[in-house]
Scaffold this motif. Structure first.
Motif: not given
Length: 261
Positions: A129, A133, A167, A171, A193, A197, A200, A203, A209
């Motif tokens: 990260v 966010r 990542p 959190y 997700f 992200f 970002m 990522i 993903w």
């Protein structure tokens, strides 16, 4: 008669050589296992010492230490059952993950985190990260941040959970834990997700993903060089081998001492 004696003698020599070779192989294998057990035990003991000597001062550090303690318990259980070198390497990996949580806890408390830990290739590929966010998914708020805070007390060192990269970062809640326990992601995981992200750096996007790709592998696939994706598995295996699990290249006993315990 002489020929028979010669043949029998040769057979006895071959049998003796074979038995000696097998015995040497068995002794060498046992020695490697003993060394692997000793190395794994050192990491477990080091983690235990640090867990017992630290007390969290806020929610973030307390949670990180709780996670470190959980890894200590898991590593101890694995250590009791380890009968192969590979199992010993898994013990080391679990203990090392606990040390990442210890380092995170020290950071959250404003203490010197100590020396850098060896990088797990899967951890590195999962990304981290890089910006704060806050998103809302299906009416539920989630936060992610590169730093601990009152709204982000749950740390994850990064890596793969149920085949997909998570990542490194802090959190608002451990959204990856259901998949860690069940071994599979829920239906809304890709939506979460993507919201958290999207865009970002370092990522993968939600579609990649969902397929289990990290950002680097995604780039390779998009450029047509999909064959290198198979190296992902090799990276994970290397961490458990001599460069990581063995501890020799990392510096063995320096870790515990540099933390001041």
């Amino acid at each position: 008669m002489v020929e028979l004696i010669v043949i029998v003698a040769l057979l006895l020599v071959v049998v003796a050589v074979g038995m000696t070779f097998a015995r040497n192989q068995a002794n060498a294998k046992q020695a490697r296992l003993d060394n692997a057990k000793a190395e794994a035990r050192r990491w477990v003991e080091r983690l235990g010492g640090q867990v017992m000597n630290l007390t969290g001062t806020d929610e973030a550090s307390s949670q990180a230490l709780a996670d470190a303690s959980e890894r200590y318990t898991a590593a101890g259980s694995q250590m009791e059952q380890a009968t192969t070198e590979e199992q010993c390497r898994l013990v080391t990996k679990t203990a090392m993950e606990g040390l990442y949580y210890v380092r995170a806890a020290r950071t959250a408390m404003g203490l010197d985190p100590g020396p850098e830990l060896p990088v797990d290739p899967e951890q590195e590929r999962a990304g981290k990260v890089t910006e704060s966010r806050r998103v809302t998914v299906e009416g539920h708020d989630y936060e992610a941040s590169p730093s601990p805070g009152s709204g982000t007390p749950h740390y994850y060192p990064g890596g793969r959970v149920a085949g997909r990269p998570v990542p490194q970062g802090w959190y608002s809640e451990p959204w990856w834990k259901p998949a860690l326990v069940a071994g599979a992601w829920g239906l809304g995981s890709m939506m979460l997700f993507s919201a958290m992200f999207s865009g970002m750096y370092g990522i993968p996007d939600a579609a990649a993903w969902e397929q289990g790709y990290d950002a680097g592998q995604q780039d390779a696939m998009e450029s047509g060089d999909g064959g290198d994706g198979g190296d992902m598995g090799d990276g994970g295996g290397d961490m458990g081998g001599g460069d990581f699990g063995g501890g020799g290249d990392f510096g063995g006993g320096d870790f515990g001492g540099d933390f001041g315990f």
